[in-house]
Each structure stands twice: as structure tokens, then as C-alpha cells.
Design an enzyme around this catalytic site. Structure first.
Site, PDB file in Angstrom:
ATOM      1  N   HIS A  65       0.821  -1.221   0.000  1.00  0.00           N
ATOM      2  CA  HIS A  65       0.000   0.000   0.000  1.00  0.00           C
ATOM      3  C   HIS A  65       0.853   1.268   0.000  1.00  0.00           C
ATOM      4  CE1 HIS A  65      -3.748  -2.259   0.681  1.00  0.00           C
ATOM      5  NE2 HIS A  65      -3.028  -3.014   1.490  1.00  0.00           N
ATOM      6  N   ASN A 138      -9.982  -3.534   1.658  1.00  0.00           N
ATOM      7  CA  ASN A 138      -9.613  -3.500   0.240  1.00  0.00           C
ATOM      8  C   ASN A 138     -10.855  -3.283  -0.609  1.00  0.00           C
ATOM      9  OD1 ASN A 138      -6.856  -3.943   0.610  1.00  0.00           O
ATOM     10  ND2 ASN A 138      -7.033  -6.162   0.451  1.00  0.00           N
TER      11      ASN A 138
END
Length: 492
Positions: A65, A138
Site C-alpha cells: 500500500h 480493500n
């Protein structure tokens, strides 16, 4: 101004240049030398400080990320859920809680294009009156593995080759050929949703199964879903190439520009619930994060709305130093025994201490917005004002006490110490159901992407055969088409 309580801020900028210590700088254009053409002097402290600061500007990027963008706003309760949870921020319709949300790609580096096929992160930090609550999710409701011990391996497989620093499908399919549970996520990864149009048109999922606890102590399993009010939109492969070629930060710019223009993105928070007493009644394990809960069995119920109405003031301070942790829950919300969830409870705080330092929770973007009290003292970069004389617990000189006890799940666990796979794997049913739910043109796009990925030269016949066999078990017609295009015979 109390000089002993002063904190650095750009709101206190002087009209002239200074060093970090506040000393005036009369020339920020020329270094100090012996004469106009002589060597630079080491006593030019401002120059040394300027260079030293510059060479230390960057911090370790997130191991996953790394590429992302944040925005601020609020969460508002729209429906009563007090029968499910005693969480204060969900206490009544109309209650608002400040939030910060970070959207991201997962695998690729900071600065990489936002049009690459990759899961997206959707992490939300609620600054509640009872402490911070983080939903670190997510844009897919499932993940590639179900046991946290494999998390470093799956990330390594998706990351670039350590020899060439090139991301290669042979590594991904080799690793995942040992994990048929990954089929569920590949049914999302190679689908149209694998490349969102931007962050505003993207769903979010808590992925894990959480527990909600009400005032009576009753526990309910829950799944969190974020549904964009402007709908879900994706980029087709050719569109992604064009968009990414024109602007590698298109999603970041879209989010920033939309908020700046007053076009505030909004999501509805929906939940699915399950009685833990029923968890053994299904063909799948409800705590297996490679599985969805079918909506025909577990319908979505509205809870509230998320509105992002303010851009961050500083990208580094409120995006790079922003730290999420799935372990941050509040009374009325708790963890489940999901094997990957359990690992993340440790891993996130560990990586934040490495990346930001032991006192990362004192950074303004991470600090709770409610009073708090503990004896976690000192360490690098501790800038919290403290004047207590008692730094231990318990003490008759410090009246601090334990907080009021709140209910948590109290189910009895028993069993032997062992390392094993869960009993209900059921790896093929859900990806097959998902494939069959699509229109023929969407099925064809999925098949083409899968064929292209499995056609990478270094993927062996053995690995291709495994994947053809697995997809055949998901859906016979899909397996036959895949086998034909790859020239592989299914081996079931």
C-alpha cells in the site's frame, strides 16, 4: 504564547529565512567559501543543515500500500444498530464522527501508475469519543490466502523479482498453485473491477469477519461494506493504458480535484450479520477470508454514510505518516478468529514502529481525538507534554483506575496445539458462481486476461495444467475454453 508549550507550525512562520533552530539566515543562495572561488567551509552550518535535512526527507515506504492518497471527512449514522453493538459512535442516527480515509494500490511502489491491475486499499480511521477505530480493508471482499503465516510469501510472490525487480506472473502463479483458495480473489483480480476508474467509483470491504457486541454481551458476526453512491466504474485494459500514459496519478488528482470543487464523494456503510451459533451450518467457513457471505443468504443492511469533504493539508504529514492498524477497535467491536486477521493485529503496529518510530501514535494524524492515559513513556521522538511524577500502576498518589469493563466475545476455545488447514476449504464453488453470474462479454474479458497471464513463457506446463484443472472445477466450460487456448488438457 507560552514558550514551553510551543509546537512548530507553519502558522508561526517568520517573514525571513531561518535555520531549524530559529537563527536568521541572511543568504540562502550562496554557500560560504574562502573567497569567491575557494573551497566551501565546514562552518557553513546552514548549508550543512539544509543538505542533511534534504538527504533524510524520505522515510521507508510501506511494504504494501505504498502508493496512496488520503482525504478527510465524517461518518454519519443513518440507521439504528444498537441491538447489535454498544459502540458509542454508532449510538443513534444522526451521530457524526470525524474520519480520515486512505485509498491505495497494494503491491506497487510509491509513485507507480494508479492504472495497474492490482487490488486497492480502502482504509478508514474513525476518531471516536472512545478512541480510534480502524477498518483496514480493500476493494475486493476476499484475499489470496487464508492463513496469516503465508502473508509474507504472497506479498513476495506479487512483488517484483528480487533479481530483476520486474513483476512476473510466473512467480505469482507458481506460489498460488500451492493455494487453491486464491481462486476466489483471482475471480476479482482478473475481472473488470481489477482496475477501478478512480477512488470515488470504488467499493470497499472490511474483508475480515468482525464481532459486534451489544450492551447485553450478545455477539454477532459482521462484514463491513462500503458502497459508493456514484456507482462502481472500472477501466478496461486499453483505457487504463491511455489514462496511465497521460497521468500516472489520475486517481489521486481526481479525488483531490473533486473535493476541492465541492463534489464530495460519498459511500454507504452496509453490513452483513450472522449469528455465531450458525457458523457451522454452511459449506464454507465464515471466518475464512477467501470466502464471501452470499448476499442472498446474508442480505446487506444500511448503517451510515461516509462523506469526504476536506482535502489533506500536507501530503507527507497526513498520508505518508498516516498509520492504520486493524487492532484498533472500540467497545462494541471486536476481532474474530480469522487466521489472517489475527496476524494483522500484530503486524501493522510492528511495521508502523519500524516505518515511523515507536511514538507514531503521537503524530497528529494518528493520535486519538479523545483523552487517553497510560504509562507508555519516552522513546525516540517523544513530543508529548507530560508532567506526572508517577509512571507506574497502581499508585495511591495517582488516582487513575481501570476503565469500565466492556463486553468481549467469551466463547470457550479448546483443542490441541497444531498447525493445520481449516476443515471446510470449499475452494471452487464461489469463484465458479461469480464467473457464471457475468454476461458473456464479461466472461470473455476475464478469460482473455487469464490466458494472457498464464501464457508467460516461464510458466511451466505443470503449473498451467494445475490452473486449468482448478478453473475446470470452478466451471467446466471456463476450464474447457482455458485449456483450448493454452493447449493444455485438464487433469482432474
Amino acid at each position: 504564547m507560552d514558550p514551553y508549550k510551543f509546537r512548530p507550525s507553519s502558522s508561526n512562520d517568520t517573514p525571513f529565512w531561518t535555520t531549524n533552530a530559529g537563527d536568521p539566515v541572511s543568504n540562502n543562495n550562496s554557500s560560504m567559501t574562502v573567497g569567491p572561488r575557494g573551497p566551501i567551509l565546514l562552518e557553513d552550518y546552514h548549508m550543512i543543515e539544509k543538505l542533511a535535512n534534504f538527504t533524510r526527507e524520505r522515510i521507508p515506504e510501506r511494504v504494501v500500500h505504498a502508493r496512496g492518497m488520503s482525504a478527510k471527512g465524517f461518518f454519519e449514522v443513518t440507521h439504528d444498530v444498537t441491538d447489535l453493538t454498544c459502540a458509542d459512535f454508532l449510538r443513534a442516527p444522526g451521530v457524526q464522527t470525524p474520519v480520515i480515509v486512505r485509498f491505495s494500490t497494494v503491491i506497487h511502489e510509491r509513485g507507480s501508475p494508479e492504472t495497474l491491475r492490482d487490488p486497492r486499499g480502502f482504509a478508514t480511521k474513525f476518531y471516536t469519543r472512545e478512541g480510534n477505530f480502524d477498518i483496514v480493508g480493500n476493494n475486493f471482499p476476499v484475499f489470496f490466502i487464508r492463513d496469516g503465516i503465508k502473508f509474507p510469501d504472497v506479498v513476495h510472490a506479487f512483488k517484483p523479482n528480487p533479481k530483476s525487480h520486474i513483476q512476473e506472473y510466473w512467480r505469482i502463479f507458481d506460489f498460488c498453485s500451492h493455494h487453491p483458495e486464491s481462486l476466489s480473489t483471482f475471480a476479482w483480480f482478473f475481472d473488470d473491477v481489477g482496475i477501478p476508474q478512480d477512488y470515488r467509483h470504488m467499493e470497499g470491504f472490511g474483508v475480515h469477519t468482525y464481532c459486534l457486541i451489544n450492551k447485553a454481551g450478545k455477539v454477532t458476526y459482521v462484514k463491513f461494506h462500503w458502497k459508493p453512491t456514484c456507482g462502481v466504474k472500472c477501466l478496461m485494459d486499453d483505457e487504463a493504458i491511455k489514462v496511465g500514459g497521460a497521468n500516472h496519478s489520475h486517481a489521486t488528482q481526481d479525488l483531490y480535484d473533486s473535493i476541492a470543487a465541492g463534489n464530495f464523494p460519498e459511500w454507504k456503510l452496509m453490513i452483513q450479520t450472522m449469528d455465531p451459533a450458525d457458523e457451522d451450518k454452511f459449506s464454507f467457513d465464515p471466518l475464512d477470508m477467501t470466502k464471501i457471505w452470499p448476499e442472498d443468504m446474508f442480505p446487506l443492511h444500511p448503517v451510515g454514510r461516509l462523506v469526504l469533504n476536506r482535502n489533506i493539508d500536507n501530503w507527507f504529514a497526513e498520508n505518508e505518516m498516516l498509520a492504520f492498524n486493524p487492532a484498533h477497535v472500540v467497545p462494541g467491536v471486536y476481532y474474530s478468529n480469522d487466521k489472517l486477521f489475527q496476524l494483522r493485529l500484530f503486524a501493522y503496529s510492528d511495521t508502523q514502529r519500524h516505518r515511523l518510530g515507536t511514538n507514531y501514535l503521537q503524530l497528529p494524524v494518528n493520535a486519538p481525538k479523545c483523552p487517553y492515559h497510560n504509562n507508555h513513556y519516552d522513546g525516540f521522538m517523544n513530543f508529548m507534554h507530560r508532567d506526572e511524577e508517577v509512571d507506574y500502576f497502581q499508585s495511591r498518589y495517582d488516582p487513575v483506575r481501570h476503565a469500565e469493563k466492556v463486553p468481549i466475545p467469551n466463547a470457550i476455545c479448546s483443542g490441541r496445539r497444531e498447525k493445520c488447514v481449516i476443515e471446510k476449504e470449499d475452494n471452487f464453488r464461489q469463484p465458479g458462481d461469480r464467473y457464471r453470474s457475468w454476461a458473456p462479454d464479461r466472461q470473455e474479458r476475464f478469460l482473455c486476461r487469464l490466458v494472457n497471464a498464464l501464457s508467460e513463457p516461464r510458466i511451466t506446463h505443470e503449473i498451467r495444467s494445475i490452473w486449468v484443472s482448478w478453473w475446470t472445477q470452478c466451471d467446466k466450460s471456463l476450464g474447457q475454453k482455458l485449456a483450448s487456448r493454452l493447449n493444455v488438457r485438464p487433469n482432474i
